[in-house]
Every structure is written in C-alpha cells, then in structure tokens.
Design an enzyme around this catalytic site. Sequence first.
Site, PDB file in Angstrom:
ATOM      1  N   SER A 100       7.610  40.338  71.446  1.00  0.00           N
ATOM      2  CA  SER A 100       6.255  40.653  70.997  1.00  0.00           C
ATOM      3  C   SER A 100       6.296  41.580  69.800  1.00  0.00           C
ATOM      4  CB  SER A 100       5.451  41.286  72.136  1.00  0.00           C
ATOM      5  OG  SER A 100       5.355  42.671  71.938  1.00  0.00           O
ATOM      6  N   LYS A 101       5.188  41.606  69.072  1.00  0.00           N
ATOM      7  CA  LYS A 101       5.162  42.452  67.879  1.00  0.00           C
ATOM      8  C   LYS A 101       5.182  43.928  68.244  1.00  0.00           C
ATOM      9  CE  LYS A 101       0.149  42.057  67.460  1.00  0.00           C
ATOM     10  NZ  LYS A 101      -0.956  41.526  66.683  1.00  0.00           N
ATOM     11  N   ARG A 102       4.999  44.229  69.516  1.00  0.00           N
ATOM     12  CA  ARG A 102       5.070  45.623  69.965  1.00  0.00           C
ATOM     13  C   ARG A 102       6.387  45.910  70.695  1.00  0.00           C
ATOM     14  NH1 ARG A 102       0.100  43.894  70.997  1.00  0.00           N
ATOM     15  NH2 ARG A 102      -1.534  44.676  69.630  1.00  0.00           N
TER      16      ARG A 102
END
Length: 516
Positions: free
Chosen positions: A269-271
């Site tokens: 995920s982008k996080r």
Amino acid sequence: MENRRVRLRFAPSPTGGLHMGGVRTALFSYLFAKKHNGDFILRIEDTDQTRYVKGAEEYIIESLKWCGIEPNEGVGFGDGPYAPYRQSERKELGIYKKYSDQLIASGYAYYAFDTSDELDAMRKRLEAAKVVAPQYNSVSRQNMRNSLTLSEDEVKKLLDAGTPYVVRLKVPRNEEIRFHDIIRGWVVVNSTQVDDKVLLKSDGMPTYHLAHIVDDIEMEISHAVRGEEWLPSAPSHVLIYRYLGLEDKMPLLAHLPLILKPDGNGKLSKRDKSGIPMFPIDWYDERTGEKYVGYRETGFFPEAFVNMLGMLGWNPGTTQEIFSLQELISAFSFERVNKSGAKFDPEKTKWFNQQYLRMKSDAELAKLFAPILEEKLKGTVELQHRGSDYLQGVCKLVKEKAHFVSEFWDAGNYFFIAPTSYDADVIKKRWNDQSASFIKAVAESFKSLNTFTASETELTFKAIAETQGIGAGQVMQLFRVCLSGVGGGPMLFEMVELLGKDEVVKRLETATNSIK
Ligand code: GLU
C-alpha cells in the site's frame, strides 16, 4: 497483428500521485516498446471528473522524467499524430459517442434509465434472494428500466424528454469468453459472471471500459499492459472489440502481477511502513492533506530505483541483478514476467542504491555531497577551505559503507570539523599513561615525516608500537578516536593520509591534552 507497429501506452488516471506500481507498469511498457523500436505513449485517462486531483498530471510527467522513461508521444511530451492525448479533450472529438452509438445500433448495447434508488432496490432484492454477487446482468436487467424492457415508444419519449441514462453493454447469457494474456496464457470466463458494464455515463462521459478501448483502437495500440486489478474486466473488453467488429484491432494483453508487502501478506500500500518510499518523488495530496516522501528526495538514484522496479516481478533468467536502462531494454520480455505477486524488499531496494553509489566516480559523488556539506557547515567557524580533491577523497573513503550520499555527513563530518569529544567507551577501555605517551610519540614522529602517505604513516605507527612493546591492534582504535572522535570509520591510514600531516598532528596533540 504480426506486422503491426509496436505501440504501447501508459494510461494513468490523474486521481493522485503515481505509486511505484504505476511506475513499474510504465517501465515495462517502455522497455517493450523500446526493445521493438516502437512507440511509448502517455495518455491521461481523466474521464472521471469526480476523482480528478489537481497536480496529479504534472506529477506523473515529472516522475516519468525523473525515472528517464520518457514517452515519445503524449501529454507533456509533445503531441504526435494521435493528439489530443487527454481523454477529456478526446471526448470533444465525438469518438466515444460514435462507438457507443454503433454498439446500440447493432444491438450490443442499450440505454438504461434506472435511478440510483432503483439500482439500490435491485441490489437489495438480489441480496435477499441470496445472490452471491449482485450485479446488473443478463438476468437482472430483465426487471429494470432499460431499452430492452421498455417499448420503443417509451424509450424515445424518455430520450426526447432528456431523462438521464447510461449506456450499458449487453452481455450474453452463458457464453464462454476466451482471451489470451501474454503473461497468464489463456483465460476462459463464462459470461454469466460478467456484468453489463456501463459504457457511457449520464454526464455523457465514457467510462474507462469504453474510453480506453476507443483510444487503443484510434491510437493503434499494439499491446495493453496494466495491473492485475484489470483482469476481471478484460472479458467485457473482449466482448466490446468483438461487437465492434474490431477484434483484429485488439491489443495483446499483459496483466502485471501485484506488488506485495514485504511479508507477502497482501498488496503493497502507499502507506507502507517499511521506511522506503512508495512514490517516485515527493507527493502532496492537496485534497486530503497527505504527504508522501519520494525516492528522489530520499536520495535514491533514478537508475537504482528503475533497476529495482525492473526486477519486481521480472527476471532475466540469469543471476545478473544490475541492469542499466539500456540493458533492461535488451533483456526484457513479457514471457519472463511472473504470474504470481512480487514481494517488495526494502533492504534489497537500499542495496540497489548502494550498488549505484559505488559505481559513481568520486568526482560525481563530491558534486552531490557539496550542497549538503555547504548546508551543514554554514556558519561554523571550523569551515575548512579544502579543495575539491579533498572532498573527492572524503567521498572515496565514506562511500564504502553508505547507501546514500546523505549518509556521508554523519559518516565523515570529522573530515571537516575536528572532534571536540571522544568516544567514551573506547577512552575508558584504552586510555592510560602508556597509551597517552604512545599517541604523543606518534605525533612527534609524524612531524618529521616527509612523505605523509597511508603506508608511511602506518609503518611509523607500527614501529613505535613495537619499540614501546604495545600491540599495534591495541592502540589502533584509540588512535582513530583521537583523530575523529568516533570508534569506527574508513580505512585508518587512508584517513590519516587524507587529513594530512598538519591536521593529524594538531588533532593528536589536542587529544593528548584534553583526554583525561
Ligand atoms: N486509467 C487506468 C488506470 O489508471 C489505466 C488502465 C490501463 O492501462 O488500461 O488504472
């Protein structure tokens, strides 16, 4: 198909920053296009106005530029013969409507007038009837308000009255849909599982499903490369090409495997919290106020980032890991892209940067380090006016253990500022009357050396140790601490040579005077 010119497009939607997964899609398309002397195109798919994010398009362009994977046609890179390259502008050409009308006229698409309340009610009805995946399809459409269930008169009246409608694909019941994917091989899906996709929305905008097909046809795209998340809608796309009578225009499909979290558990995920950026360059989402750091700003070299991405889900079939962009182009093929997800490896990602750092010349590294140094030394009285040879010498010594140029300062600030404190553990363990007089003797002897090289100083150092009956190994680290303040660092006598006679003698004297 055989004689088709190779033309691949990267077709992101400007709905946010470009995640590294998106960059990989662009990269693989670019590699294949270049390998076959083809074209690489950037098309902006901005038909969903509700998801449009300001700055995203510029971000995509800048990211591709930084990576060095530049389209030869498309938004931000100069128009080619197929302009415009933004779907919102292409809509003005009337092409989406034209293809949609053709599908309606030939009976493969229909108008649907259902309101969102009616669609909700349908979903609830199907759920109550224990339908596993409720959707608007060949069965449920029979109970809805569309041009298949309404009389021709009613449809005409509704259209004339300007009633909002969408256009849907009329998917047949219980038919086998087969298509070939270059990475996955043959895929067979029964049409019962395929919903009647919306092709044209009520605002007149085409959906992704219609728009990308129309554009791939009009732009003569030969290969469509995209993320695995699009695989489930591929059967609908196959039907659209078939119903348009343009199956021969359909690009070859390649659905790339997912990029997985480091532990292999689910999609990256982008996080992600691995500490390695998920975006090529810094991204700030104005809408949500979220900030994401980029590879660029973290100090990754674009070549290292691209090399790492290239190996994410692709392998050359050999043990080679370091590839320049040119080498990736020569070696790349979709046949060697894995079907299964590719695990993202943060450590390996840093390793790639380290390899590229080591490949850089000391002069290049000095250039990159200079602005950091200037910033760090700003306003300090200790600022030493050493030449560029000195700076290159520092880079040569500190690069061995570093992954990033930004680590050079922490690793070697003592090359610029003499130490004012000394590693307490080493001092406690090694400093005594004997060692203090040893260091003094070394300083004295160094003064009279004419050639102050690594080998000369080392010989002198060892000779004194021997005369004083001290094992050289026992005082090595102490000697280092006197010079740098810290117990670890680059090759000791290389460091001595670089610091130079005057500085070394001065530092040794300071140390013997101040260490108690
Ligand atoms: N606009 C789509 C996306 O951003 C592109 C998918 C495709 O390449 O066809 O995912």
